[in-house]
Design an enzyme around this catalytic site. Structure first.
Site, PDB file in Angstrom:
ATOM      1  N   GLY A   1      30.686 -24.260  18.579  1.00 27.14           N
ATOM      2  CA  GLY A   1      30.826 -25.756  17.724  1.00 27.14           C
ATOM      3  C   GLY A   1      29.610 -26.246  17.476  1.00 27.14           C
ATOM      4  N   SER A   2      28.457 -25.519  17.533  1.00 27.03           N
ATOM      5  CA  SER A   2      27.236 -26.345  17.065  1.00 27.03           C
ATOM      6  C   SER A   2      27.283 -26.761  15.875  1.00 27.03           C
ATOM      7  CB  SER A   2      26.041 -25.437  17.698  1.00 27.03           C
ATOM      8  OG  SER A   2      25.835 -24.264  16.558  1.00 27.03           O
ATOM      9  N   ASN A   3      27.625 -26.020  14.756  1.00 31.02           N
ATOM     10  CA  ASN A   3      27.777 -26.604  13.594  1.00 31.02           C
ATOM     11  C   ASN A   3      28.730 -27.673  13.346  1.00 31.02           C
ATOM     12  OD1 ASN A   3      26.238 -24.849  11.449  1.00 31.02           O
ATOM     13  ND2 ASN A   3      26.949 -23.395  12.985  1.00 31.02           N
TER      14      ASN A   3
ATOM     15  N   LEU B   1      40.825 -14.741   9.397  1.00 32.94           N
ATOM     16  CA  LEU B   1      41.015 -14.585   7.902  1.00 32.94           C
ATOM     17  C   LEU B   1      42.129 -15.784   7.714  1.00 32.94           C
ATOM     18  CD1 LEU B   1      39.751 -13.122   5.645  1.00 32.94           C
ATOM     19  CD2 LEU B   1      41.914 -11.456   5.979  1.00 32.94           C
TER      20      LEU B   1
ATOM     21  N   HIS C   1      27.784 -18.657   6.690  1.00 37.23           N
ATOM     22  CA  HIS C   1      27.493 -17.382   7.034  1.00 37.23           C
ATOM     23  C   HIS C   1      26.203 -17.090   7.558  1.00 37.23           C
ATOM     24  CE1 HIS C   1      28.565 -13.263   8.017  1.00 37.23           C
ATOM     25  NE2 HIS C   1      27.578 -12.810   7.325  1.00 37.23           N
TER      26      HIS C   1
ATOM     27  N   ASP D   1      33.908 -13.676   3.431  1.00 36.71           N
ATOM     28  CA  ASP D   1      32.478 -13.514   3.257  1.00 36.71           C
ATOM     29  C   ASP D   1      32.371 -13.246   1.821  1.00 36.71           C
ATOM     30  OD1 ASP D   1      31.833 -14.406   5.777  1.00 36.71           O
ATOM     31  OD2 ASP D   1      31.502 -12.056   6.158  1.00 36.71           O
TER      32      ASP D   1
ATOM     33  N   GLU E   1      20.837 -23.669  10.056  1.00 34.60           N
ATOM     34  CA  GLU E   1      22.223 -24.052   9.433  1.00 34.60           C
ATOM     35  C   GLU E   1      22.376 -25.581   9.847  1.00 34.60           C
ATOM     36  OE1 GLU E   1      24.923 -20.149  10.130  1.00 34.60           O
ATOM     37  OE2 GLU E   1      24.734 -21.480  12.140  1.00 34.60           O
TER      38      GLU E   1
HETATM   39  C1  GAR Z   1      27.242 -19.750  13.089  1.00 33.81           C
HETATM   40  O1  GAR Z   1      26.058 -19.145  13.174  1.00 33.81           O
HETATM   41  C2  GAR Z   1      28.086 -19.365  11.748  1.00 33.81           C
HETATM   42  O2  GAR Z   1      27.115 -18.998  10.765  1.00 33.81           O
HETATM   43  C3  GAR Z   1      28.609 -17.922  12.147  1.00 33.81           C
HETATM   44  O3  GAR Z   1      29.256 -18.089  13.504  1.00 33.81           O
HETATM   45  C4  GAR Z   1      28.240 -19.155  14.035  1.00 33.81           C
HETATM   46  C5  GAR Z   1      29.089 -20.190  14.984  1.00 33.81           C
HETATM   47  O4  GAR Z   1      28.378 -20.917  15.767  1.00 33.81           O
HETATM   48  N1  GAR Z   1      29.659 -17.877  11.262  1.00 33.81           N
HETATM   49  C6  GAR Z   1      30.111 -16.369  11.012  1.00 33.81           C
HETATM   50  O5  GAR Z   1      29.555 -15.569  11.356  1.00 33.81           O
HETATM   51  C7  GAR Z   1      31.151 -16.414   9.716  1.00 33.81           C
HETATM   52  N2  GAR Z   1      31.256 -15.153   9.349  1.00 33.81           N
HETATM   53  P1  GAR Z   1      28.687 -22.267  16.251  1.00 33.81           P
HETATM   54  O6  GAR Z   1      30.037 -22.186  17.037  1.00 33.81           O
HETATM   55  O7  GAR Z   1      27.637 -22.596  17.164  1.00 33.81           O
HETATM   56  O8  GAR Z   1      28.712 -23.157  15.008  1.00 33.81           O
END
Ligand code: GAR
Length: 197
Positions: free
Chosen positions: A17-19, A91, A108, A149, A178
């Site tokens: 969940g960093s994003n 999905l 992505h 994607d 990101e």
């Molecule tokens: C992120 O790097 C995102 O781009 C990727 O998962 C990670 C989640 O990290 N998404 C995909 O690969 C989608 N196909 P997070 O949980 O630290 O946000």
């Protein structure tokens, strides 16, 4: 210009969940055009749950992530306008994609169409990029349709990884970018929706 009604965003996430955290942090600024009103996950104990608790945002665990009508009514209950996927590893059901057409975006960790498609998520992407010894990778923010994607790309950014000596180092560098870009793109998108209402 202050917004009277911020756009209601649901974040869908399955991982750390960093994003999600970066999107929420940005939303706390006065000028943000959106607010995060719910976090939806297919993982009951995902790290993103801690993020939701930290910020006092409702967390909804969806056990049956294929049930479109149930997901739509859950989102309607919260008055969700926009869905932002942040590492959501399922999905989306076609009914949901249809109901929120052009209102779902995803991030992505590569320059799509490179390193995209089924099975290409998170560290799998960075391991493949690392194996290929590429001096750069990137991120893509795109609209979501029924396939992995594949939706229309909104923004791409290149990330220099010539100094990265492991897939983990690539992941860390890509995530930094990101966290900078995703909130801005979501904000701009919501601002536009806003000016039309
Ligand atoms: C992120 O790097 C995102 O781009 C990727 O998962 C990670 C989640 O990290 N998404 C995909 O690969 C989608 N196909 P997070 O949980 O630290 O946000």
């Amino acid at each position: 210009m202050p917004h009277q009604h911020k756009v209601h965003v649901a974040i869908f996430a399955s991982g750390s969940g960093s994003n999600a955290k970066a999107l929420i942090e940005f939303s706390r600024k006065n000028e943000a055009a959106y607010e995060v009103i719910v976090i939806v996950s297919n993982k009951e104990l995902a790290g993103v749950r801690t993020v939701s608790e930290q910020y006092g945002i409702p967390f909804e665990y969806v056990a049956d992530s294929g049930n479109g009508p149930a997901m739509i009514s859950l989102l309607q209950k919260y008055g969700v306008d926009i869905i932002a996927l942040g590492g959501y590893m399922r999905l989306l059901p076609p009914e949901l994609v249809k109901a929120y057409s052009s209102k779902i975006i995803n991030i992505h960790p590569s320059l799509l169409p490179n390193y995209g498609g089924k099975g290409m998520y998170g560290m799998n992407v960075h391991m493949a990029v690392y194996k290929d010894k590429l001096p750069f990778t990137g991120i893509t923010i795109h609209f979501v349709d029924e396939e992995y994607d594949r939706g229309l790309s909104l923004v791409q950014a290149k990330v220099d990884i010539a100094d990265c000596t492991s897939p983990e180092a690539i992941s860390a560098k890509v995530k930094t970018i990101e966290h900078l870009i995703y909130p801005m793109v979501l904000h701009e998108m919501c601002k536009r929706i806003y000016s039309q209402t």
